[in-house]
Scaffold this motif. Structure first.
Motif, short mmCIF file in Angstrom:
data_model
loop_
_atom_site.label_atom_id
_atom_site.label_comp_id
_atom_site.label_asym_id
_atom_site.label_seq_id
_atom_site.Cartn_x
_atom_site.Cartn_y
_atom_site.Cartn_z
N PHE A 1 0.85 -1.20 0.00
CA PHE A 1 0.00 0.00 0.00
C PHE A 1 0.88 1.25 0.00
O PHE A 1 1.90 1.30 0.69
CB PHE A 1 -0.90 0.05 1.24
CG PHE A 1 -1.66 -1.23 1.50
CD1 PHE A 1 -2.31 -1.89 0.46
CD2 PHE A 1 -1.71 -1.78 2.76
CE1 PHE A 1 -3.00 -3.06 0.70
CE2 PHE A 1 -2.40 -2.95 3.01
CZ PHE A 1 -3.05 -3.60 1.97
N GLY B 1 -3.50 0.28 -3.80
CA GLY B 1 -3.39 -1.08 -3.29
C GLY B 1 -2.89 -1.98 -4.40
O GLY B 1 -3.52 -2.09 -5.45
N LEU C 1 -7.77 -1.46 3.16
CA LEU C 1 -7.21 -1.95 1.92
C LEU C 1 -6.85 -3.43 1.99
O LEU C 1 -6.90 -4.14 0.98
CB LEU C 1 -5.96 -1.14 1.55
CG LEU C 1 -6.19 0.29 1.05
CD1 LEU C 1 -4.85 0.99 0.86
CD2 LEU C 1 -6.99 0.31 -0.25
#
Length: 498
Positions: free
Chosen positions: A343, A354, A373
């Motif tokens: 990330f 992501g 995420l």
């Protein structure tokens, strides 16, 4: 007689005894003194020694005369490699024509050991798959012996045959086998990652390693502590040795179970060995689109995939087999990194990235925490009832509004850079539903993202897992619709924080 004279007489007796009888008495006394001294010394040694196994060398005296020791594998302390694994894949002549082409994508004829166990000899002259894209390769198969037909069953006759594959495999008595790996003919193994997982365990001990179902309804129906066979599971040699001795009795006792994996699990439970769960084994008891799971893989090496025939292809505008080829080709470039997440953030634009290496990139035109995420978007349903859950992991709902969804990119190209680096590129996926809001337009202008990374170290998964970091290159500049990102080890005290 004085004490002094007594002492002199005693001393004279030991030095020069007068009669032969005295010589015998002398020898007897000396022997008794030696025995007494030895006994006292041994007692003191045992009492104060730090070794808890002082007498293990004498245990063979307790064996029954004529009994034979159990069969042992040769002692080998070298690191586990692919040659130490023996695969036993359950299949049938009916499915062989279609699934052999898929199996040939992961089975390496030069290094993979094992067999596909079929119920009868397949017809080699007909098409080997339903895609008509290639003739496939000659994979090693064997026909299961007829012994399995003598066992009773309640619902699934072939489950008995599949359960006995570990018996068939063990009794081949092939050398240097540390692990018996079971799977189905629609299981796709990532063998390099499987080796890295099993190498963490002592193959000289009894291990039962695999994964559970993703759908709670499947675990409730079967078991939470059972390795689901479609995702594959591994049994160490010592456990297999014990398992095959009790297997036939278990098949009789547990005839009412549906699956072969249930029967194996019940037998191993009787032995007393629990399941060790490794999250890289994927039963894939899901329906629909697997994208959400593949884009947010657990922080563990990808070991297996299953049920791909019943899912939407992993890549848009590609068939299932071509999608699988694309993923496997990326995996060969950096096996340990495939599907691993990273990330990073563009602080000026307030974008969140992501990355699922070798598969996809998501861009959100707003800040999204790493906590969110790392959770899969629920693009799929449960296996049995096509419901929205529950699952055995946390997930995020997939929004119906395209203005709440990420902009998605899929892998386009992968290449090695030198001997230690990689470069992957991802192209914007065009969707029928797009967001017309102003903050989405700059993201949609990015048509391609190039990601550079160093290959994962061979021992990466032998250490405590730690997600790697990424950073936006060129200060976030977009040139000809393209951006660059670099994945790297996190710096000291660095976190993926907004």
């Amino acid at each position: 007689m004085s004490p002094r004279q007594d002492l002199l007489k005693t001393t004279a007796f030991f030095i020069s005894p007068d009669k032969p009888r005295d010589v015998f008495v002398l020898i007897t006394r000396i022997a008794l003194l030696v025995c007494l001294f030895t006994s006292i010394t041994l007692v003191l040694y045992v009492s104060f020694s730090n070794s808890p196994y002082s007498f293990t060398q004498f245990t063979t005296l307790n064996r029954k005369i004529g009994s034979e020791p159990p069969q042992q594998q040769p002692t080998d302390n070298s690191p586990t490699n692919i040659s130490h694994l023996l695969f036993g894949i359950g299949g049938s002549a009916r499915t062989w024509k279609k699934r052999r082409a898929v199996c040939s994508l992961w089975w390496d004829l030069d290094s993979t050991r094992g067999f596909f166990w079929l119920d009868e000899k397949p017809d080699e002259n007909r098409t080997v798959n339903s895609y008509d894209t290639e003739p496939g390769i000659s994979l090693p198969y064997r026909i299961s012996g007829p012994e399995w037909t003598q066992f009773k069953y309640s619902s699934s006759r072939y489950a008995v045959r599949i359960a006995r594959i570990i018996w068939d495999s063990f009794n081949l008595k092939l050398p240097n086998v540390r692990w018996f790996v079971m799977g189905d003919d629609d299981t796709v193994f990532f063998t390099h990652n499987l080796v890295s997982v099993l190498a963490r365990y002592d193959h000289r001990e009894m291990w039962y390693i695999g994964g559970i179902s993703e759908s709670v309804e499947q675990n409730v129906m079967h078991a939470y502590d059972m390795a689901f066979g479609g995702g594959g599971f591994a049994v160490s040699y010592p456990l297999a040795e014990k398992l095959v001795k009790v297997l036939d009795g278990c098949l009789e006792r547990y005839f009412y179970f549906y699956g072969s994996d249930q029967r194996i699990w019940a037998c191993i439970t009787e032995i007393g060995v629990p399941l060790t769960v490794e999250p890289g084994f994927h039963q894939f008891d899901i329906r629909g689109d697997p994208y959400g799971l593949l884009a947010a893989h657990p922080m563990a090496p990808l070991v297996s995939l299953h049920h791909l025939d019943g899912l939407i292809p992993m890549f848009p505008n590609k068939t299932r087999i071509d999608s699988l080829k694309t993923l496997i080709e990326a995996h060969w470039v950096d096996q340990g990194r495939i599907l691993q997440q990273s990330f990073c953030y563009d602080s000026k634009r307030k974008w969140s990235f992501g990355i699922s290496w070798g598969y996809t990139i998501q861009i959100y035109p707003w800040f999204v925490t790493a906590f969110n995420l790392h959770m899969p978007l629920q693009t799929f349903k449960t296996w049995r009832t096509w419901s929205n859950g529950p699952f055995t992991f946390n997930s995020r709902p997939m929004p119906a509004d395209p203005c709440e969804c990420p902009v998605v990119y899929f892998l386009d190209q992968v290449e090695e850079v030198g001997s230690k680096g990689t470069r992957t590129s991802y192209k914007l996926a065009m969707s029928e539903k797009t967001c017309n809001k102003a903050d989405y337009a700059p993201v949609m202008a990015v048509k391609k993202i190039t990601v550079s990374a160093m290959k994962m170290a061979p021992d990466y998964w032998q250490k405590a897992p730690h997600r790697q970091c990424c950073e936006i290159m060129d200060r976030g500049s977009i040139k000809s619709g393209s951006m660059r990102i670099r994945i790297r080890n996190c710096r000291q005290l660095e976190t993926s924080t907004i």
